[in-house]
Enzyme design. Structure first.
Site, mmCIF file in Angstrom:
data_model
loop_
_atom_site.group_PDB
_atom_site.id
_atom_site.type_symbol
_atom_site.label_atom_id
_atom_site.label_comp_id
_atom_site.label_asym_id
_atom_site.label_seq_id
_atom_site.Cartn_x
_atom_site.Cartn_y
_atom_site.Cartn_z
ATOM 1 N N CYS A 9 0.869 -1.175 0.000
ATOM 2 C CA CYS A 9 0.000 0.000 0.000
ATOM 3 C C CYS A 9 0.910 1.231 0.000
ATOM 4 C CB CYS A 9 -0.982 -0.017 1.174
ATOM 5 S SG CYS A 9 -0.262 0.227 2.805
ATOM 6 N N ASN A 12 2.588 1.512 4.287
ATOM 7 C CA ASN A 12 2.823 0.243 4.971
ATOM 8 C C ASN A 12 2.516 0.323 6.466
ATOM 9 O OD1 ASN A 12 5.567 -1.999 5.651
ATOM 10 N ND2 ASN A 12 3.551 -2.566 4.921
ATOM 11 N N CYS A 14 -1.235 0.698 7.327
ATOM 12 C CA CYS A 14 -2.680 0.427 7.455
ATOM 13 C C CYS A 14 -3.087 -0.815 6.663
ATOM 14 C CB CYS A 14 -3.509 1.622 6.979
ATOM 15 S SG CYS A 14 -3.299 3.117 7.939
ATOM 16 N N ARG A 15 -3.269 -0.633 5.357
ATOM 17 C CA ARG A 15 -3.843 -1.697 4.536
ATOM 18 C C ARG A 15 -2.922 -2.887 4.323
ATOM 19 N NH1 ARG A 15 -5.625 2.191 -0.275
ATOM 20 N NH2 ARG A 15 -3.787 3.282 0.515
ATOM 21 N N SER A 16 -1.678 -2.646 3.925
ATOM 22 C CA SER A 16 -0.804 -3.789 3.620
ATOM 23 C C SER A 16 -0.425 -4.600 4.855
ATOM 24 C CB SER A 16 0.426 -3.354 2.818
ATOM 25 O OG SER A 16 1.199 -2.393 3.489
ATOM 26 N N ASP A 127 -8.262 3.722 1.478
ATOM 27 C CA ASP A 127 -7.299 4.065 2.526
ATOM 28 C C ASP A 127 -8.065 4.566 3.753
ATOM 29 O OD1 ASP A 127 -5.220 4.924 4.107
ATOM 30 O OD2 ASP A 127 -4.314 6.206 2.579
#
Length: 163
Positions: A9, A12, A14-16, A127
């Site tokens: 993401c 690095n 939150c999402r990933s 996001d």
């Protein structure tokens, strides 16, 4: 031979890391943990060395996942050792494909939600960084939904190598 997957993401945090933690759990549950290595990175290095966003950690731990994480930036040299690079949105997909040293490396980059048949046309995981906890919870739901299809694809690749 180990099969390697990296989730990417922006920063690095939150999402990933969420996708990494969920998919690592799926790999363990499937009995593939000795055959598949899972990690994550960001397209930028703003948060290198930081832990995951506290909201990410809370959502992961509330879901029964590991919240331990250290952010890092994706490096083009990693393509040679990775089998699959999973982008969390179209912007990451484009950035990663531009970084790819070869066309074969660019083909390794896929969108996470492309593995979720119920995702429809919008394949971005939004996001959640600038929003509240509900965005992080929604992100986790999207990651979990796509992880099942991704697991099936990775299992097929791993089993294909063993044949």
């Amino acid at each position: 031979m180990t099969y390697r997957v990296c989730f990417v993401c922006t920063g690095n945090i939150c999402r990933s890391p969420m996708a990494e933690s969920v998919f690592r759990a799926r790999i363990r549950e499937a009995g593939l943990d000795g055959l598949v290595e899972v990690d994550s990175a960001g397209t930028g290095g703003w948060h290198e060395g930081d832990g995951a966003d506290p909201r990410t950690v809370t959502v992961l731990e509330n879901g029964g996942y590991d919240g331990t994480h250290t952010a890092r930036q994706f490096q083009p040299s990693w393509f040679s050792r990775l089998d699959l690079v999973i982008a969390l949105d179209v912007g990451h997909l484009k950035a990663l494909r531009r970084l790819a040293p070869t066309s074969q490396d660019a083909e390794k980059v896929q969108l996470l939600r492309s593995y979720d048949p119920a995702a429809g046309a919008d394949l971005d995981v939004p996001d959640p960084y600038y929003g509240g906890m509900d965005g992080f919870e929604e992100c986790l739901e999207m990651v979990e939904a796509a992880s099942e299809g991704l697991l099936a694809a990775v299992r097929e690749d791993v089993e294909g190598r063993a044949a």
